[in-house]
Scaffold this motif. Structure first.
Motif, PDB file in Angstrom:
ATOM      1  N   ALA A  78       0.858  -1.181   0.000  1.00 32.46           N
ATOM      2  CA  ALA A  78       0.000   0.000   0.000  1.00 32.46           C
ATOM      3  C   ALA A  78       0.896   1.233   0.000  1.00 32.46           C
ATOM      4  CB  ALA A  78      -0.916   0.003   1.221  1.00 32.46           C
ATOM      5  N   ALA A  79       0.590   2.182  -0.877  1.00 30.52           N
ATOM      6  CA  ALA A  79       1.395   3.401  -0.981  1.00 30.52           C
ATOM      7  C   ALA A  79       0.483   4.610  -1.079  1.00 30.52           C
ATOM      8  CB  ALA A  79       2.294   3.330  -2.212  1.00 30.52           C
ATOM      9  N   LEU A  80       0.850   5.673  -0.380  1.00 33.25           N
ATOM     10  CA  LEU A  80       0.130   6.939  -0.514  1.00 33.25           C
ATOM     11  C   LEU A  80       0.675   7.674  -1.735  1.00 33.25           C
ATOM     12  CD1 LEU A  80      -0.084   8.098   3.193  1.00 33.25           C
ATOM     13  CD2 LEU A  80      -1.983   7.442   1.710  1.00 33.25           C
ATOM     14  N   LEU A  81      -0.203   7.947  -2.673  1.00 35.72           N
ATOM     15  CA  LEU A  81       0.155   8.694  -3.875  1.00 35.72           C
ATOM     16  C   LEU A  81      -0.676   9.959  -3.875  1.00 35.72           C
ATOM     17  CD1 LEU A  81      -0.006   5.811  -6.547  1.00 35.72           C
ATOM     18  CD2 LEU A  81       1.962   6.523  -5.166  1.00 35.72           C
ATOM     19  N   ASP A  82      -0.043  11.076  -4.194  1.00 34.45           N
ATOM     20  CA  ASP A  82      -0.811  12.311  -4.270  1.00 34.45           C
ATOM     21  C   ASP A  82      -0.176  13.298  -5.232  1.00 34.45           C
ATOM     22  OD1 ASP A  82       1.135  13.881  -2.792  1.00 34.45           O
ATOM     23  OD2 ASP A  82       0.245  13.197  -0.931  1.00 34.45           O
ATOM     24  N   GLY A  83      -0.906  14.366  -5.470  1.00 38.87           N
ATOM     25  CA  GLY A  83      -0.430  15.391  -6.388  1.00 38.87           C
ATOM     26  C   GLY A  83       0.766  16.150  -5.871  1.00 38.87           C
ATOM     27  N   GLU A  84       1.049  16.040  -4.577  1.00 36.04           N
ATOM     28  CA  GLU A  84       2.195  16.727  -3.992  1.00 36.04           C
ATOM     29  C   GLU A  84       3.468  15.888  -4.075  1.00 36.04           C
ATOM     30  OE1 GLU A  84       2.161  19.975  -2.892  1.00 36.04           O
ATOM     31  OE2 GLU A  84       0.151  19.903  -3.768  1.00 36.04           O
ATOM     32  N   ASN A  85       3.400  14.603  -3.671  1.00 36.61           N
ATOM     33  CA  ASN A  85       4.623  13.790  -3.688  1.00 36.61           C
ATOM     34  C   ASN A  85       4.945  13.271  -5.089  1.00 36.61           C
ATOM     35  OD1 ASN A  85       3.224  11.273  -4.108  1.00 36.61           O
ATOM     36  ND2 ASN A  85       3.128  10.889  -1.913  1.00 36.61           N
ATOM     37  N   LYS A  86       3.955  13.243  -5.968  1.00 34.73           N
ATOM     38  CA  LYS A  86       4.129  12.891  -7.383  1.00 34.73           C
ATOM     39  C   LYS A  86       4.730  11.498  -7.588  1.00 34.73           C
ATOM     40  CE  LYS A  86       4.340  17.712  -8.718  1.00 34.73           C
ATOM     41  NZ  LYS A  86       3.058  17.888  -8.122  1.00 34.73           N
ATOM     42  N   ARG A  87       4.658  10.669  -6.550  1.00 36.44           N
ATOM     43  CA  ARG A  87       5.174   9.308  -6.666  1.00 36.44           C
ATOM     44  C   ARG A  87       4.312   8.473  -7.609  1.00 36.44           C
ATOM     45  NH1 ARG A  87       6.961   7.413  -0.595  1.00 36.44           N
ATOM     46  NH2 ARG A  87       8.961   8.497  -0.611  1.00 36.44           N
ATOM     47  N   GLN A  88       4.933   7.434  -8.159  1.00 38.86           N
ATOM     48  CA  GLN A  88       4.245   6.482  -9.017  1.00 38.86           C
ATOM     49  C   GLN A  88       4.499   5.089  -8.459  1.00 38.86           C
ATOM     50  OE1 GLN A  88       6.467   7.657 -12.562  1.00 38.86           O
ATOM     51  NE2 GLN A  88       4.552   8.384 -13.451  1.00 38.86           N
ATOM     52  N   LEU A  89       3.556   4.188  -8.697  1.00 36.62           N
ATOM     53  CA  LEU A  89       3.731   2.810  -8.270  1.00 36.62           C
ATOM     54  C   LEU A  89       3.656   1.926  -9.493  1.00 36.62           C
ATOM     55  CD1 LEU A  89       4.094   1.037  -5.694  1.00 36.62           C
ATOM     56  CD2 LEU A  89       1.610   0.667  -5.777  1.00 36.62           C
ATOM     57  N   PHE A  90       4.675   1.077  -9.654  1.00 35.57           N
ATOM     58  CA  PHE A  90       4.662   0.092 -10.731  1.00 35.57           C
ATOM     59  C   PHE A  90       4.136  -1.224 -10.173  1.00 35.57           C
ATOM     60  CE2 PHE A  90       6.618  -3.501 -12.955  1.00 35.57           C
ATOM     61  CZ  PHE A  90       5.993  -3.327 -14.180  1.00 35.57           C
ATOM     62  N   ILE A  91       3.119  -1.762 -10.847  1.00 42.39           N
ATOM     63  CA  ILE A  91       2.477  -3.006 -10.434  1.00 42.39           C
ATOM     64  C   ILE A  91       2.634  -3.999 -11.579  1.00 42.39           C
ATOM     65  CG2 ILE A  91       0.301  -4.048  -9.714  1.00 42.39           C
ATOM     66  CD1 ILE A  91      -0.434  -0.916  -9.102  1.00 42.39           C
ATOM     67  N   PRO A  92       3.411  -5.064 -11.384  1.00 43.07           N
ATOM     68  CA  PRO A  92       3.610  -6.019 -12.474  1.00 43.07           C
ATOM     69  C   PRO A  92       2.380  -6.885 -12.719  1.00 43.07           C
ATOM     70  CG  PRO A  92       4.911  -6.636 -10.539  1.00 43.07           C
ATOM     71  CD  PRO A  92       4.162  -5.391 -10.193  1.00 43.07           C
ATOM     72  N   ARG A  93       2.410  -7.642 -13.796  1.00 42.20           N
ATOM     73  CA  ARG A  93       1.356  -8.616 -14.068  1.00 42.20           C
ATOM     74  C   ARG A  93       1.327  -9.630 -12.927  1.00 42.20           C
ATOM     75  NH1 ARG A  93       1.527  -9.936 -20.548  1.00 42.20           N
ATOM     76  NH2 ARG A  93       1.422  -7.752 -21.238  1.00 42.20           N
ATOM     77  N   GLY A  94       0.145 -10.150 -12.642  1.00 46.12           N
ATOM     78  CA  GLY A  94       0.014 -11.119 -11.561  1.00 46.12           C
ATOM     79  C   GLY A  94      -0.441 -10.502 -10.251  1.00 46.12           C
ATOM     80  N   PHE A  95      -0.834  -9.225 -10.300  1.00 38.69           N
ATOM     81  CA  PHE A  95      -1.290  -8.515  -9.112  1.00 38.69           C
ATOM     82  C   PHE A  95      -2.680  -7.940  -9.352  1.00 38.69           C
ATOM     83  CE2 PHE A  95       3.120  -8.875  -8.415  1.00 38.69           C
ATOM     84  CZ  PHE A  95       3.349  -8.753  -7.053  1.00 38.69           C
ATOM     85  N   ALA A  96      -3.499  -7.948  -8.296  1.00 37.89           N
ATOM     86  CA  ALA A  96      -4.758  -7.215  -8.323  1.00 37.89           C
ATOM     87  C   ALA A  96      -4.459  -5.806  -7.828  1.00 37.89           C
ATOM     88  CB  ALA A  96      -5.796  -7.897  -7.438  1.00 37.89           C
ATOM     89  N   HIS A  97      -5.193  -4.835  -8.357  1.00 37.95           N
ATOM     90  CA  HIS A  97      -4.913  -3.441  -8.053  1.00 37.95           C
ATOM     91  C   HIS A  97      -6.188  -2.711  -7.653  1.00 37.95           C
ATOM     92  CE1 HIS A  97      -4.665   0.840  -9.443  1.00 37.95           C
ATOM     93  NE2 HIS A  97      -3.673   0.777  -8.591  1.00 37.95           N
ATOM     94  N   GLY A  98      -6.041  -1.799  -6.698  1.00 42.27           N
ATOM     95  CA  GLY A  98      -7.155  -0.949  -6.311  1.00 42.27           C
ATOM     96  C   GLY A  98      -6.653   0.289  -5.610  1.00 42.27           C
ATOM     97  N   PHE A  99      -7.565   1.237  -5.412  1.00 42.94           N
ATOM     98  CA  PHE A  99      -7.192   2.435  -4.665  1.00 42.94           C
ATOM     99  C   PHE A  99      -8.399   3.016  -3.959  1.00 42.94           C
ATOM    100  CE2 PHE A  99      -8.115   4.076  -8.938  1.00 42.94           C
ATOM    101  CZ  PHE A  99      -8.875   5.211  -8.696  1.00 42.94           C
ATOM    102  N   ALA A 100      -8.122   3.769  -2.890  1.00 38.04           N
ATOM    103  CA  ALA A 100      -9.137   4.467  -2.110  1.00 38.04           C
ATOM    104  C   ALA A 100      -8.836   5.958  -2.158  1.00 38.04           C
ATOM    105  CB  ALA A 100      -9.122   3.991  -0.656  1.00 38.04           C
ATOM    106  N   VAL A 101      -9.854   6.762  -2.414  1.00 36.58           N
ATOM    107  CA  VAL A 101      -9.679   8.212  -2.490  1.00 36.58           C
ATOM    108  C   VAL A 101      -9.794   8.804  -1.088  1.00 36.58           C
ATOM    109  CG1 VAL A 101     -10.519  10.359  -3.501  1.00 36.58           C
ATOM    110  CG2 VAL A 101     -10.580   8.228  -4.838  1.00 36.58           C
ATOM    111  N   LEU A 102      -8.721   9.454  -0.640  1.00 35.39           N
ATOM    112  CA  LEU A 102      -8.650  10.022   0.699  1.00 35.39           C
ATOM    113  C   LEU A 102      -8.858  11.531   0.733  1.00 35.39           C
ATOM    114  CD1 LEU A 102      -5.550   7.999   1.969  1.00 35.39           C
ATOM    115  CD2 LEU A 102      -7.975   7.365   2.062  1.00 35.39           C
ATOM    116  N   SER A 103      -8.868  12.162  -0.424  1.00 41.37           N
ATOM    117  CA  SER A 103      -9.080  13.613  -0.528  1.00 41.37           C
ATOM    118  C   SER A 103     -10.496  13.866  -1.044  1.00 41.37           C
ATOM    119  CB  SER A 103      -8.042  14.219  -1.475  1.00 41.37           C
ATOM    120  OG  SER A 103      -8.074  13.559  -2.733  1.00 41.37           O
ATOM    121  N   ASP A 104     -10.903  15.141  -1.103  1.00 43.59           N
ATOM    122  CA  ASP A 104     -12.240  15.467  -1.611  1.00 43.59           C
ATOM    123  C   ASP A 104     -12.464  14.908  -3.014  1.00 43.59           C
ATOM    124  OD1 ASP A 104     -12.882  16.818   0.704  1.00 43.59           O
ATOM    125  OD2 ASP A 104     -12.395  18.797  -0.113  1.00 43.59           O
TER     126      ASP A 104
END
Length: 187
Positions: free
Chosen positions: A99-125
């Protein structure tokens, strides 16, 4: 850009170098050459974008078979908790997640290879979420895992009563009941 290893080999957090001054900022969001150096060769063929409001949980999704996808995900505006779950049977990290926090400020990216399920939860407005895929979307090859499977123990960082799901995401099976997953290719 630098690569930050995660608890699951192959899932990589990327942190760009941002150059800012009184005018704003500049950053290189993606360079195929640098990505190949840090992560390995992946040829992306499709870019997607979604906009969601606070409390939305999207996932846990994957594409099956010949339409499996690796993803490079980022947030342009807002803040999300991004989650990748290892669904490769036989993997030493099967059923575990990053689990990684991604936002418009830190501008981080997450690479997810094949073989993984992916999802996200919106924590901002609101959040604008972008992702690059290495394979085209195929509706008939969609798969999913229940976002709230207790065996996964994902803390989505949202109160249960504030979570918003699509009807499809409400119906995904638990990992133990999923009919079609991936097999782990031992190195």
């Amino acid at each position: 850009m630098k690569a930050i290893k995660t608890e699951i080999p192959g899932v990589v957090l990327l942190e760009p170098e941002v150059f800012g001054d009184a005018r704003g900022y500049f950053m290189e969001r993606f360079s195929q050459r640098r990505f190949d150096e840090l992560v390995g060769p992946v040829r992306f063929v499709q870019d997607n974008e979604s906009k969601s409001r606070y409390g939305v949980v999207r996932g846990l999704h994957f594409q099956k078979g010949e339409y499996a996808q690796a993803k490079l995900v980022s947030v342009v505006r807002g803040r999300v908790l991004d989650v990748a779950v290892d669904i490769r049977r036989g993997s030493p990290t099967f059923g575990r997640h990053v689990a990684a926090l991604l936002d418009g400020e830190n501008k981080r990216q997450l690479f997810i290879p094949r073989g993984f399920a992916h999802g996200f939860a919106v924590l901002s407005d609101e959040a604008v979420f972008q992702y690059k895929c290495d394979n085209y979307y195929a509706p008939g090859s969609e798969g999913g895992i229940a976002w709230d499977d207790p065996a996964l123990a994902i803390d989505w960082r949202l109160p249960a009563g504030e979570i918003l799901l699509s009807e499809k995401d409400r119906r995904h099976p638990k990992l133990a009941d999923a009919p079609e997953l991936f097999e782990y290719d031992r190195p």
